[in-house]
Design a protein around this motif. Structure first.
Motif, PDB file in Angstrom:
ATOM      1  N   ARG A 167     -30.661  46.632 -36.938  1.00  0.00           N
ATOM      2  CA  ARG A 167     -31.616  46.879 -38.035  1.00  0.00           C
ATOM      3  C   ARG A 167     -31.943  48.361 -38.156  1.00  0.00           C
ATOM      4  O   ARG A 167     -31.974  48.915 -39.254  1.00  0.00           O
ATOM      5  N   LYS A 168     -32.147  49.012 -36.998  1.00  0.00           N
ATOM      6  CA  LYS A 168     -32.494  50.440 -37.027  1.00  0.00           C
ATOM      7  C   LYS A 168     -31.345  51.265 -37.595  1.00  0.00           C
ATOM      8  O   LYS A 168     -31.540  52.142 -38.430  1.00  0.00           O
ATOM      9  N   LEU A 169     -30.124  50.983 -37.139  1.00  0.00           N
ATOM     10  CA  LEU A 169     -28.970  51.758 -37.598  1.00  0.00           C
ATOM     11  C   LEU A 169     -28.800  51.602 -39.107  1.00  0.00           C
ATOM     12  O   LEU A 169     -28.691  52.586 -39.841  1.00  0.00           O
ATOM     13  N   LEU A 170     -28.792  50.353 -39.557  1.00  0.00           N
ATOM     14  CA  LEU A 170     -28.558  50.099 -40.974  1.00  0.00           C
ATOM     15  C   LEU A 170     -29.657  50.738 -41.831  1.00  0.00           C
ATOM     16  O   LEU A 170     -29.375  51.375 -42.844  1.00  0.00           O
ATOM     17  N   GLY A 171     -30.903  50.572 -41.384  1.00  0.00           N
ATOM     18  CA  GLY A 171     -32.031  51.142 -42.118  1.00  0.00           C
ATOM     19  C   GLY A 171     -31.926  52.651 -42.232  1.00  0.00           C
ATOM     20  O   GLY A 171     -32.299  53.240 -43.246  1.00  0.00           O
ATOM     21  N   SER A 172     -31.374  53.296 -41.203  1.00  0.00           N
ATOM     22  CA  SER A 172     -31.317  54.759 -41.244  1.00  0.00           C
ATOM     23  C   SER A 172     -30.100  55.255 -42.025  1.00  0.00           C
ATOM     24  O   SER A 172     -30.022  56.411 -42.397  1.00  0.00           O
ATOM     25  N   PHE A 173     -29.129  54.369 -42.265  1.00  0.00           N
ATOM     26  CA  PHE A 173     -27.893  54.811 -42.912  1.00  0.00           C
ATOM     27  C   PHE A 173     -27.875  54.682 -44.436  1.00  0.00           C
ATOM     28  O   PHE A 173     -27.167  55.413 -45.091  1.00  0.00           O
ATOM     29  N   VAL A 174     -28.603  53.688 -44.979  1.00  0.00           N
ATOM     30  CA  VAL A 174     -28.413  53.431 -46.424  1.00  0.00           C
ATOM     31  C   VAL A 174     -28.825  54.647 -47.255  1.00  0.00           C
ATOM     32  O   VAL A 174     -29.877  55.230 -47.051  1.00  0.00           O
TER      33      VAL A 174
END
Ligand code: ADP
Length: 275
Positions: A167-174
């Motif tokens: 969740r953290k990775l995806l949230g920071s990438f979009v």
């Protein structure tokens, strides 16, 4: 970015899986595609990436017809299937094999994922556990950095710490020009990650709203003993439920309560959002 108009599909002529699906997916947002098992989430994702063709209606992604599977189209989309099949190579060989297909591939994102998921690039993939394999597959999906990313039940097989890292990775990438569509029947896994909710039920999209619109119209909170709610259920914290938001105050959206409320009181929910 993605537009579906009146799309219907069935694997067999007499049995439709999707009926009259119309949908707009905008850039810069993470969409949660929710539905019970077997409602057609995977089918819909496969239509959007051109692996299945609609029986009727149209599907356009960047104004292209996905079913043509043009190279310029395929370079801009990534689909992470629910069941992953990985080759008998090391993690690093696997990434190096697929990275060249994606002109947007980001080594920075790759480093972030490898570090956060604690991947060892020299490990032989086939000797990894299911959860470790899933982390490798998610790493490629995120590092490909494509304009459109479809993820089918990405949290299946992940342990609790890995779900939170995901969740953290995806949230920071979009980024503003990217769209992400994540399908899941485990609605809690997408909590605090998605911007917009799409619910598929009985062949149709029965709900499609942004989190802002949801918290404007509905409140998610403790329900008093004799209070009427749109939907409520007992939890260790008391009776939790969904009510109309008459106060204008916004509450945290519980995806699970929203999902259950929508499935059990479709017409009332529709009325509230159309008012
Ligand atoms: P979900 O992803 O929501 O669990 P699916 O899209 O996988 O649902 O499946 C929707 C329906 O289509 C289910 O009833 C499933 O049994 C059926 N289905 C899926 N794939 C096939 C297939 N290749 N051939 C025939 N029926 C299928």
């Amino acid at each position: 970015m993605i537009n579906l108009t009146d799309v219907s599909f069935g694997y067999r002529k007499q049995k439709q899986v999707l009926h009259g699906i119309s949908l707009d997916i905008k850039p810069g947002l993470i969409y949660g595609l929710l539905g019970k098992n077997g409602e057609g989430k995977t089918t819909l994702l496969n239509i959007m990436c051109g692996l299945l063709f609609p029986d009727s209606g149209t599907c356009r992604v960047f104004d292209e017809m996905p079913e043509k599977r043009k190279v310029v189209f395929l370079q801009k989309i990534f689909i992470l299937p629910e069941e992953i099949s990985l080759p008998d190579v090391t993690v690093s060989d696997y990434i190096n094999m697929y990275a060249p297909f994606y002109p947007t591939f980001s080594n920075e994102r790759l480093r972030s994922c490898v570090e956060s998921f604690e991947l060892n690039m020299d490990d032989a993939i086939l000797r990894l556990s299911l959860g470790q394999k899933k982390r490798v597959a998610i790493t490629l999906a995120l590092a490909a950095n494509t304009q459109v990313l479809f993820m089918d039940e990405p949290t299946n097989g992940l342990d609790i710490p890995s779900k939170s890292i995901f969740r953290k990775l995806l949230g920071s990438f979009v980024s503003e020009d990217q769209s992400i569509v994540i399908s899941t029947h485990q609605v809690r896994d997408l909590e605090s990650l998605i911007d917009s909710v799409i619910i598929l039920d009985n062949k149709e999209i029965v709900f499609n709203k942004s989190l802002d619109e949801i918290s404007e119209k509905l409140n998610f909170r403790t329900i008093e003993a004799n209070e009427l709610a749109l939907y409520s259920e007992l939890s260790p914290a008391g009776k939790m439920g969904v009510v109309r938001n008459d106060s204008g105050e916004k509450s945290h959206v519980s995806l699970e309560l929203l999902f259950n409320a929508t499935i059990s009181s479709k017409d009332i929910i529709k009325q509230i959002f159309n008012a």
